[in-house]
Design an enzyme around this catalytic site. Structure first.
Site, mmCIF file in Angstrom:
data_model
loop_
_atom_site.group_PDB
_atom_site.id
_atom_site.type_symbol
_atom_site.label_atom_id
_atom_site.label_comp_id
_atom_site.label_asym_id
_atom_site.label_seq_id
_atom_site.Cartn_x
_atom_site.Cartn_y
_atom_site.Cartn_z
ATOM 1 N N HIS A 286 -18.469 -33.406 -27.964
ATOM 2 C CA HIS A 286 -18.624 -32.175 -28.758
ATOM 3 C C HIS A 286 -17.454 -31.230 -28.536
ATOM 4 C CE1 HIS A 286 -20.580 -28.445 -30.312
ATOM 5 N NE2 HIS A 286 -21.199 -29.308 -31.090
ATOM 6 N N GLU B 293 -30.297 -21.820 -25.636
ATOM 7 C CA GLU B 293 -31.153 -22.280 -24.533
ATOM 8 C C GLU B 293 -30.896 -21.465 -23.267
ATOM 9 O OE1 GLU B 293 -33.816 -24.347 -22.044
ATOM 10 O OE2 GLU B 293 -33.756 -24.201 -24.229
ATOM 11 N N GLY C 176 -23.706 -24.499 -29.584
ATOM 12 C CA GLY C 176 -24.462 -23.275 -29.847
ATOM 13 C C GLY C 176 -25.906 -23.372 -29.411
ATOM 14 N N VAL C 177 -26.509 -24.530 -29.601
ATOM 15 C CA VAL C 177 -27.907 -24.696 -29.208
ATOM 16 C C VAL C 177 -28.068 -24.505 -27.696
ATOM 17 C CG1 VAL C 177 -27.800 -27.216 -28.956
ATOM 18 C CG2 VAL C 177 -29.963 -26.127 -29.588
ATOM 19 N N ILE D 14 -16.218 -27.905 -27.289
ATOM 20 C CA ILE D 14 -16.805 -26.595 -27.569
ATOM 21 C C ILE D 14 -18.262 -26.636 -27.096
ATOM 22 C CG2 ILE D 14 -17.431 -24.941 -29.359
ATOM 23 C CD1 ILE D 14 -15.207 -26.215 -31.091
#
Length: 140
Positions: A49, A63, A58-59, A55
Site C-alpha cells: 500500500h 481505527e 486511511g482505514v 502510504i
C-alpha cells in the site's frame, strides 16, 4: 505519558492491530486526549500500500482514532471491557502519512451515554491536518 503497557491494560488490541504507541495528554472527565502512532517501515501494509510509495491506509488512521476513543470510554465505563466500533461520519483525508512519520491523534468527546460514545477526531503529522472524522462507539 501513558505507554503501550498501560494502553494494553485498558484496550484489548495487540500486535499489528494495536495502533497507539503512547498517550501524551488525557483529560478523561472532559474526553480530551492526544495520542501518537509512530509509523514504521516494517509494518504489514508497507509492501502492498502502495509499492514504491507506501502510504498509511486511511482505514487504519480511523481505527487508531477509534482505539483512542475506546481507551477514553472504557475508563469512564469501568464495568465494561470492550468498546465496539459503531460508526464513522464526516471523514475527510487531507494529507498522507508515510513510514517515518509520527501521527498524532486527537479526540474530543461530544456525547457520552451508557450505550454510546461519540468523539470528534483529528490526525496530524508535523502539525498538518491529515484526517478528521466523527467516531461512534458502543460497549459490547
Amino acid at each position: 505519558m501513558r505507554d503501550v503497557s498501560f494502553i494494553e491494560s485498558i484496550n484489548p488490541h495487540r500486535g499489528c492491530m494495536r495502533l497507539l504507541d503512547g498517550i501524551i495528554y488525557e483529560d478523561i472527565p472532559t474526553g480530551e486526549l492526544i495520542a501518537f502512532k509512530d509509523i514504521g517501515d516494517d509494518e504489514f501494509w508497507v509492501p502492498g500500500h502502495i509499492p514504491g510509495r507506501p502510504i498509511f491506509p486511511g482505514v487504519l488512521m480511523i481505527e487508531a482514532a477509534a482505539q483512542l476513543a475506546s481507551y477514553m470510554c472504557l475508563q469512564k465505563l469501568v464495568d465494561q471491557d470492550f468498546m465496539g466500533f459503531a460508526g464513522v461520519d464526516s471523514v475527510k483525508f487531507r494529507g498522507q502519512v508515510r513510514p517515518g512519520d509520527r501521527l498524532h491523534i486527537l479526540i474530543k468527546e461530544t456525547e457520552f451515554r451508557r450505550r454510546r460514545c461519540v468523539c470528534k477526531s483529528q490526525g496530524l503529522v508535523d502539525g498538518n491536518l491529515v484526517f478528521e472524522a466523527i467516531i461512534t462507539g458502543m460497549p459490547m
